[in-house]
Design a protein around this motif. Structure first.
Motif, PDB file in Angstrom:
ATOM      1  N   VAL A   1       0.469 -69.969 -18.609  1.00 27.10           N
ATOM      2  CA  VAL A   1      -0.331 -70.180 -17.484  1.00 27.10           C
ATOM      3  C   VAL A   1       0.132 -69.228 -16.236  1.00 27.10           C
ATOM      4  O   VAL A   1       1.072 -69.308 -15.915  1.00 27.10           O
ATOM      5  N   ALA A   2      -0.852 -68.353 -15.698  1.00 25.88           N
ATOM      6  CA  ALA A   2      -0.313 -67.672 -14.738  1.00 25.88           C
ATOM      7  C   ALA A   2      -1.462 -67.526 -13.391  1.00 25.88           C
ATOM      8  O   ALA A   2      -2.656 -67.440 -13.666  1.00 25.88           O
ATOM      9  N   THR A   3      -0.941 -67.410 -12.243  1.00 25.68           N
ATOM     10  CA  THR A   3      -1.737 -67.257 -11.114  1.00 25.68           C
ATOM     11  C   THR A   3      -1.273 -65.854 -10.580  1.00 25.68           C
ATOM     12  O   THR A   3      -0.104 -65.777 -10.577  1.00 25.68           O
ATOM     13  N   ALA A   4      -2.100 -65.087 -10.006  1.00 18.39           N
ATOM     14  CA  ALA A   4      -1.585 -63.914  -9.482  1.00 18.39           C
ATOM     15  C   ALA A   4      -2.416 -63.572  -8.280  1.00 18.39           C
ATOM     16  O   ALA A   4      -3.722 -63.292  -8.270  1.00 18.39           O
ATOM     17  N   GLY A   5      -1.732 -62.639  -7.053  1.00 19.51           N
ATOM     18  CA  GLY A   5      -2.367 -61.941  -6.154  1.00 19.51           C
ATOM     19  C   GLY A   5      -1.452 -60.825  -5.966  1.00 19.51           C
ATOM     20  O   GLY A   5      -0.208 -61.153  -5.618  1.00 19.51           O
ATOM     21  N   VAL A   6      -1.925 -59.670  -5.741  1.00 20.23           N
ATOM     22  CA  VAL A   6      -1.073 -58.271  -5.448  1.00 20.23           C
ATOM     23  C   VAL A   6      -1.428 -57.624  -4.261  1.00 20.23           C
ATOM     24  O   VAL A   6      -1.144 -56.542  -4.087  1.00 20.23           O
ATOM     25  N   GLU A   7      -2.694 -58.041  -3.501  1.00 21.92           N
ATOM     26  CA  GLU A   7      -3.262 -57.248  -2.547  1.00 21.92           C
ATOM     27  C   GLU A   7      -2.543 -57.136  -1.055  1.00 21.92           C
ATOM     28  O   GLU A   7      -2.578 -56.041  -0.416  1.00 21.92           O
ATOM     29  N   THR A   8      -1.641 -57.991  -0.969  1.00 21.57           N
ATOM     30  CA  THR A   8      -1.100 -57.901   0.410  1.00 21.57           C
ATOM     31  C   THR A   8       0.651 -57.901   0.318  1.00 21.57           C
ATOM     32  O   THR A   8       1.345 -57.351   1.066  1.00 21.57           O
TER      33      THR A   8
ATOM     34  N   VAL B   1      -1.423 -62.934 -17.076  1.00 17.85           N
ATOM     35  CA  VAL B   1      -1.478 -62.325 -15.774  1.00 17.85           C
ATOM     36  C   VAL B   1      -2.611 -61.216 -15.607  1.00 17.85           C
ATOM     37  O   VAL B   1      -3.180 -61.180 -14.459  1.00 17.85           O
ATOM     38  N   ARG B   2      -2.846 -60.517 -16.656  1.00 18.05           N
ATOM     39  CA  ARG B   2      -4.109 -59.453 -16.537  1.00 18.05           C
ATOM     40  C   ARG B   2      -5.258 -60.500 -16.270  1.00 18.05           C
ATOM     41  O   ARG B   2      -6.221 -59.974 -15.340  1.00 18.05           O
ATOM     42  N   GLU B   3      -5.467 -61.529 -16.984  1.00 19.55           N
ATOM     43  CA  GLU B   3      -6.719 -62.449 -16.760  1.00 19.55           C
ATOM     44  C   GLU B   3      -6.784 -62.814 -15.217  1.00 19.55           C
ATOM     45  O   GLU B   3      -7.759 -62.845 -14.490  1.00 19.55           O
ATOM     46  N   ALA B   4      -5.625 -63.350 -14.671  1.00 18.90           N
ATOM     47  CA  ALA B   4      -5.459 -63.746 -13.379  1.00 18.90           C
ATOM     48  C   ALA B   4      -5.862 -62.668 -12.261  1.00 18.90           C
ATOM     49  O   ALA B   4      -6.442 -62.954 -11.299  1.00 18.90           O
ATOM     50  N   LEU B   5      -5.340 -61.462 -12.459  1.00 21.10           N
ATOM     51  CA  LEU B   5      -5.512 -60.448 -11.485  1.00 21.10           C
ATOM     52  C   LEU B   5      -7.044 -60.006 -11.560  1.00 21.10           C
ATOM     53  O   LEU B   5      -7.588 -59.653 -10.628  1.00 21.10           O
ATOM     54  N   ALA B   6      -7.503 -59.980 -12.842  1.00 19.64           N
ATOM     55  CA  ALA B   6      -9.068 -59.829 -12.767  1.00 19.64           C
ATOM     56  C   ALA B   6      -9.869 -60.797 -12.018  1.00 19.64           C
ATOM     57  O   ALA B   6     -10.711 -60.384 -11.282  1.00 19.64           O
ATOM     58  N   ARG B   7      -9.578 -61.840 -12.118  1.00 17.87           N
ATOM     59  CA  ARG B   7     -10.363 -62.809 -11.524  1.00 17.87           C
ATOM     60  C   ARG B   7      -9.887 -63.098 -10.052  1.00 17.87           C
ATOM     61  O   ARG B   7     -10.544 -63.114  -9.158  1.00 17.87           O
TER      62      ARG B   7
ATOM     63  N   THR C   1       6.532 -61.895   5.548  1.00 18.16           N
ATOM     64  CA  THR C   1       5.142 -61.785   4.945  1.00 18.16           C
ATOM     65  C   THR C   1       5.675 -62.287   3.614  1.00 18.16           C
ATOM     66  O   THR C   1       6.503 -62.324   3.130  1.00 18.16           O
ATOM     67  N   ASP C   2       4.827 -63.129   3.742  1.00 19.30           N
ATOM     68  CA  ASP C   2       5.115 -63.853   2.487  1.00 19.30           C
ATOM     69  C   ASP C   2       3.552 -64.272   1.876  1.00 19.30           C
ATOM     70  O   ASP C   2       3.187 -65.234   2.003  1.00 19.30           O
ATOM     71  N   ARG C   3       2.990 -63.140   1.414  1.00 21.72           N
ATOM     72  CA  ARG C   3       1.376 -63.235   1.065  1.00 21.72           C
ATOM     73  C   ARG C   3       1.380 -62.858  -0.349  1.00 21.72           C
ATOM     74  O   ARG C   3       1.681 -61.463  -0.421  1.00 21.72           O
ATOM     75  N   GLY C   4       0.813 -63.246  -1.201  1.00 19.31           N
ATOM     76  CA  GLY C   4       0.585 -62.912  -2.607  1.00 19.31           C
ATOM     77  C   GLY C   4       1.888 -63.025  -3.447  1.00 19.31           C
ATOM     78  O   GLY C   4       2.782 -62.879  -3.259  1.00 19.31           O
ATOM     79  N   THR C   5       1.351 -63.719  -4.709  1.00 18.84           N
ATOM     80  CA  THR C   5       2.466 -64.160  -5.685  1.00 18.84           C
ATOM     81  C   THR C   5       1.991 -63.930  -6.866  1.00 18.84           C
ATOM     82  O   THR C   5       0.780 -64.253  -7.112  1.00 18.84           O
ATOM     83  N   ILE C   6       2.924 -63.564  -7.791  1.00 23.79           N
ATOM     84  CA  ILE C   6       2.537 -63.928  -9.157  1.00 23.79           C
ATOM     85  C   ILE C   6       3.612 -65.271  -9.828  1.00 23.79           C
ATOM     86  O   ILE C   6       4.731 -65.090  -9.745  1.00 23.79           O
TER      87      ILE C   6
END
Length: 395
Positions: free
Chosen positions: A126-133, A245-251, A155-160
């Motif tokens: 199970v993965a959640t992911a954010g890489v924009e910031t 992770v690929r699916e989470a980043l796509a979403r 700065t503590d924004r965006g996490t995998i």
């Protein structure tokens, strides 16, 4: 207590639930857990729930407010508050935190039939992911300093966040190696998706707040001791992580091979995202060409031949930064810049002319932008005809 819905039962002894801003695995049978969590972290054999919680929306956290965040100021209190709200026993729960949306999580299952038995090796991720910031490359300037039990924002924004569940018992050495394997898989995917660091010109290897938890079922069988690339467990683990992770980043971020097939998105780590790209090329690309390019930007700047040439230019910059290309790399950049212009214009015979014109520039950014400008202008330097077939002036 908020209602949670069962999503999956990957194997006997594990159920995956999703509730209000939370996803968790509930163990019906004992598991050994290794995690990076600040509360109940490390290797534990008394954990009953592994959870991932959305603490906030991904928004800036200014330095003066950073210390007021409960997760930073009082990790134990934050852990207890979240667990009790969702009906999870704090002392039996591993809790990861993120700003990513739990409804946009990625899931993956890999399995292997164990020869000469009726058993299966099952990996569920199970993965959640954010890489924009917050994406960064190992060795980039740090953002936080820890001292004497306290964290100070630098700065503590965006996490995998990665949750891995394995239906076979793992020795402690294999648990540690599984963390390494999952990390390598995550980094490999970020490279494939050209995720930029937000703190340097490099490609990201992760984010500054990535977390992981791996749980292995205690089933009384001889524990597995290998989790590297040469064994099936390592292979399945890496595949599951990359898929989830690929699916989470796509979403979460709409980051897919299709979405990055656009020059400004691939150039953003060099300060040439879409807005900056068109602002900086103004000085080189006169009207009406600038307007034409902007109006048709997606079709022109996503062209496969052109994009291939731009990626090769970017690769030269990376290889120079890594010391593979010698210090004096201007000749290579001029040559590749000329190929960028050729690819955009469609005129192979103009290579030498493009290279000569580009030689007026020193900086890689100017070489690349000028190549785009020259190539786009030349693309439209063709005769056109009226309806009777009479040749008119060049467009």
């Amino acid at each position: 207590m908020p209602h949670a819905v069962k999503l999956f039962t990957p194997y006997a002894g594990l159920s995956i639930f999703r509730g209000e801003k939370i996803i968790y695995g509930a163990f019906e049978k004992p598991h050994t857990v290794i995690s990076t969590c600040r509360v109940n972290g490390g290797i534990r054999e008394d954990i009953e729930f592994v959870a991932n919680h959305q603490a906030c929306e991904p928004r800036p956290c200014p330095g003066e407010k950073h210390g007021k965040c409960l997760a930073v100021r009082d990790p134990q209190g934050y852990h207890r508050l979240v667990c009790e709200y969702h009906g999870l026993p704090p002392e039996k729960t591993v809790l990861l935190g993120t700003a990513a949306n739990m409804s946009l999580a990625g899931f993956a299952k890999e399995s292997f039939d164990i020869p000469e038995t009726n058993e299966k090796l099952i990996i569920f991720c199970v993965a959640t992911a954010g890489v924009e910031t917050n994406a960064g490359r190992a060795g980039d300037p740090s953002q936080v300093f820890e001292w004497n039990g306290k964290f100070f924002p630098l700065t503590d924004r965006g996490t995998i966040n990665i949750l891995l569940f394995i239906n076979q018992e793992l020795a402690p050495c294999a648990l540690v190696r599984a963390v390494m394997m999952a990390t390598e898989a995550k980094t490999a995917l970020l490279q494939e998706l050209n995720v930029p660091s937000r703190y340097s010109k490099g490609l990201a290897t992760g984010t500054g707040t990535d977390q992981i938890a791996i749980a292995a079922l205690k089933n009384g069988i001889v524990p597995l001791r290998g989790a590297g690339k040469h064994v099936k467990l390592g292979e399945l683990l890496a595949k599951a992580v990359k898929t989830a992770v690929r699916e989470a980043l796509a979403r979460q971020n709409k980051r897919t091979p299709e979405s990055i097939r656009y020059a400004p998105r691939l150039l953003e780590r060099f300060g040439l995202g879409e807005e900056a790209f068109f602002e900086k090329i103004k000085a080189i690309l006169p009207e009406p060409y600038h307007t034409w390019l902007h109006r048709n930007r997606y079709a022109v700047l996503s062209d496969t031949g052109f994009l291939s040439a731009v990626l090769a230019f970017v690769h030269l910059l990376d290889q120079h930064a890594w010391g593979v290309i010698p210090e004096d790399n201007r000749e290579a950049l001029l040559q590749q810049g000329a190929l960028v212009a050729v690819a955009l214009s469609g005129k192979d015979e103009k290579f030498a002319e493009f290279k000569e014109k580009l030689s007026a520039y020193i900086e890689p950014e100017k070489i690349l932008l000028s190549a785009v400008a020259f190539g786009f202008q030349e693309k439209w330097q063709v005769p056109y005809y009226d309806y009777e077939g009479e040749e008119k002036q060049d467009a």
